[in-house]
Design a protein around this motif. Sequence first.
Motif, PDB file in Angstrom:
ATOM      1  N   LEU A  74     -33.576  11.164 -27.559  1.00 52.33           N
ATOM      2  CA  LEU A  74     -34.586  11.004 -26.642  1.00 52.33           C
ATOM      3  C   LEU A  74     -35.232  12.243 -26.259  1.00 52.33           C
ATOM      4  N   TYR A  75     -34.369  13.281 -25.832  1.00 52.82           N
ATOM      5  CA  TYR A  75     -35.050  14.705 -25.756  1.00 52.82           C
ATOM      6  C   TYR A  75     -35.713  15.331 -26.797  1.00 52.82           C
ATOM      7  N   GLU A  76     -35.139  15.114 -27.855  1.00 45.76           N
ATOM      8  CA  GLU A  76     -35.625  15.653 -28.995  1.00 45.76           C
ATOM      9  C   GLU A  76     -37.021  15.175 -29.324  1.00 45.76           C
ATOM     10  N   VAL A  77     -37.296  13.966 -29.395  1.00 42.93           N
ATOM     11  CA  VAL A  77     -38.465  13.170 -29.813  1.00 42.93           C
ATOM     12  C   VAL A  77     -39.460  13.427 -28.562  1.00 42.93           C
ATOM     13  N   SER A  78     -39.161  13.737 -27.534  1.00 45.00           N
ATOM     14  CA  SER A  78     -39.972  14.142 -26.341  1.00 45.00           C
ATOM     15  C   SER A  78     -40.361  15.451 -25.875  1.00 45.00           C
ATOM     16  N   ASP A  79     -39.677  16.233 -26.593  1.00 39.48           N
ATOM     17  CA  ASP A  79     -39.842  17.706 -26.458  1.00 39.48           C
ATOM     18  C   ASP A  79     -41.006  18.398 -27.482  1.00 39.48           C
ATOM     19  N   PRO A  80     -42.166  18.554 -26.823  1.00 38.44           N
ATOM     20  CA  PRO A  80     -43.042  19.238 -27.650  1.00 38.44           C
ATOM     21  C   PRO A  80     -43.010  20.392 -28.389  1.00 38.44           C
ATOM     22  N   PHE A  81     -41.841  20.993 -28.210  1.00 42.94           N
ATOM     23  CA  PHE A  81     -41.337  22.317 -29.049  1.00 42.94           C
ATOM     24  C   PHE A  81     -40.364  21.913 -30.097  1.00 42.94           C
ATOM     25  N   HIS A  82     -39.947  20.815 -30.263  1.00 42.41           N
ATOM     26  CA  HIS A  82     -38.993  20.281 -30.995  1.00 42.41           C
ATOM     27  C   HIS A  82     -39.584  19.742 -32.458  1.00 42.41           C
ATOM     28  N   ALA A  83     -39.094  20.116 -33.469  1.00 44.33           N
ATOM     29  CA  ALA A  83     -39.415  19.386 -34.814  1.00 44.33           C
ATOM     30  C   ALA A  83     -39.607  18.092 -34.935  1.00 44.33           C
ATOM     31  N   ARG A  84     -38.760  17.242 -34.033  1.00 46.25           N
ATOM     32  CA  ARG A  84     -38.931  15.970 -33.916  1.00 46.25           C
ATOM     33  C   ARG A  84     -39.844  15.354 -32.803  1.00 46.25           C
ATOM     34  N   TYR A  85     -40.676  15.819 -32.389  1.00 45.04           N
ATOM     35  CA  TYR A  85     -41.379  15.465 -31.380  1.00 45.04           C
ATOM     36  C   TYR A  85     -42.157  14.499 -32.021  1.00 45.04           C
ATOM     37  N   GLY A  86     -42.407  13.194 -31.352  1.00 46.73           N
ATOM     38  CA  GLY A  86     -43.117  12.331 -31.606  1.00 46.73           C
ATOM     39  C   GLY A  86     -42.491  11.198 -32.572  1.00 46.73           C
ATOM     40  N   GLN A  87     -41.147  11.591 -33.098  1.00 47.72           N
ATOM     41  CA  GLN A  87     -40.675  10.818 -34.286  1.00 47.72           C
ATOM     42  C   GLN A  87     -39.805   9.776 -33.322  1.00 47.72           C
ATOM     43  N   HIS A  88     -40.301   8.804 -33.017  1.00 46.54           N
ATOM     44  CA  HIS A  88     -39.707   7.669 -32.083  1.00 46.54           C
ATOM     45  C   HIS A  88     -38.928   6.948 -33.019  1.00 46.54           C
TER      46      HIS A  88
END
Length: 599
Positions: A74-88
């Motif tokens: 959850l935190y990874e896909v919600s963090d705009p600085f993470h490579a997984r951002y938006g990959q719900h």
Amino acid sequence: MHTLIFGICIATILFAGHPATAYPLYDRADITVKHEWTQVPHNWELQGEAPSGHPINLRIGLKQGKLDELITTLYEVSDPFHARYGQHLTKEETEALVAPSEETFQAVHNWLAFHGVDISSIAYSPARDWLSLQLPLARVEAMLSTKYHAYQHVERRDTTIRTLSYSLPRALHDHIDVIHPTTLFGNMHDFRATSHITSSGATFDSIAASNGATVKGSAGQDIPISCNTTVTPACLQVLYRTDGYVPKAADKGNRIGIAGYLEQFVNFADLQTFFSMFRIDAVGANVTVISVDGGLNDQSTPGVEANLDTQYTEGLTFPTPNVYYTTPGTAPTINDSVTPPQRDEPYIDWLQFVLSHDDMPQTFTTSYGGDEQTFPIDFATRACNLFAQLGARGASVMFSSGDGGVGAGTCETNDGTNRTIFQPVFPATCPFVTGVGATFHIAPERGIDFSQGGFSVYFPRPAYQAAAVPPFLKNLGSTYAGLFNPAGRGVPDVSAQGEGFQVVVGGSVESVGGTSASSPTFAGIISLLNDFRISQGKPSLGFLNPLLYSVGLPAFTDITLGNNPGCGTPGFNATEGWDAITGLGTPDFVKFQEFLGKL
């Protein structure tokens, strides 16, 4: 039904007809308390014993197998600085993470079989992390080593069947998170300041008296001066700079969902009257009503809360489809003089319903809650983790922060010590939702006195608040020491207007205030931002807070005026940066668009 062989003091117990199958004997000496209250919850009084034949729809929340991995994701896909951002995650991916282990299934099934439960009668949630079965009260009492009683609410006069404590074999504590209904007493209410209702004549007089006069907003925009006391969709559009934006992603699946409880019904005629007065281009549009567990939508009893929510979500987001979920606030019961209809907490019902579907709205708003301490911590934690599932699947979830300043209710602890304490509101204290406080007036906006804020006792400060909250606490110093938990999750996260909303109820206009108005307002703006993202072929925003507290900070108008008194104190002050009355401030749609276009 298996025949139980009792009275044998051995490590296992055998069931007649199945001599090769061993079941653990849950020794009475090894049964320990799962949750208990030290006193009858505030505003409830004991009525007497509950009838032994009373049917209980027992729900058992099993320990979720990979919950830590779900929250990390959850935190990874919600963090705009993470490579997984938006990959719900998909529904199936989410369910795979929360599915219980086989060991948990076996342990719980053995326990149920030990108590003579027909395993084939159990119903499961899609992820199989919730069990549901109907049993007579006497059987439940034996299983949970407890005694249920009837309790009546001293104000509402509704009655519920609950216990003050329940216990489980020690071996099951690692396999069962929560059992309901047990110690959760109904305490949910809407956050609507009805004391602000005024006559329709005064409403229209205030608009007419402005004579087109305007004041400058924080971005230099001209705002009708009437918006200072009389809020309409047009006021919110210009104040938060959504005016001129035309939603483009309605045909691409963008939707906004409104959670409705406590028999609050959307009135379609009132909605059309509202549109004809305040959003003429939306006349003819409607709200889709979805029934959860038999929830109704009686057109003869329009609800102020339901009308407020839907008139302003659709008033801001048209032509985005709006979905109203009507979840009943009463639980099934037997019809006798001892046990009148009882009120229940429907969060779990609603969450399970929404999560059971492959498709869901990208934005949700809820204007209900209750003092955090009135929710058993096991229930609050389990419900909070369900909100984490929503976020992991790409939904943004807003909750009103409450209308009690720094504390409603008694301002006393319910642990038997009766210490004075500020009372934050759950579910707004859940770290996986966005809590919305309230402002009023324009040029400048101010935090309004009822805007509830503070710090959770149940949930620690999340990482996304690590930079924003400490400066507020440093400025506060020793003020209110001992009245709140400085290490807790701070609320609210954000705020929006919450006073003087013009709502059509029963054909007439009422002026309504409360964080019940603020949450749908902020959610409406988020829905428009989701529209902006989806129209560009990008994923929805999902869980908002990691973004809001980082790259989103410049998109807020900081509110530095106001305080929220309560519990015999002036409460917290609105200050520069985050504060416990207005959070990060109020949104600027144009500024949000500017940085979201680059993500």
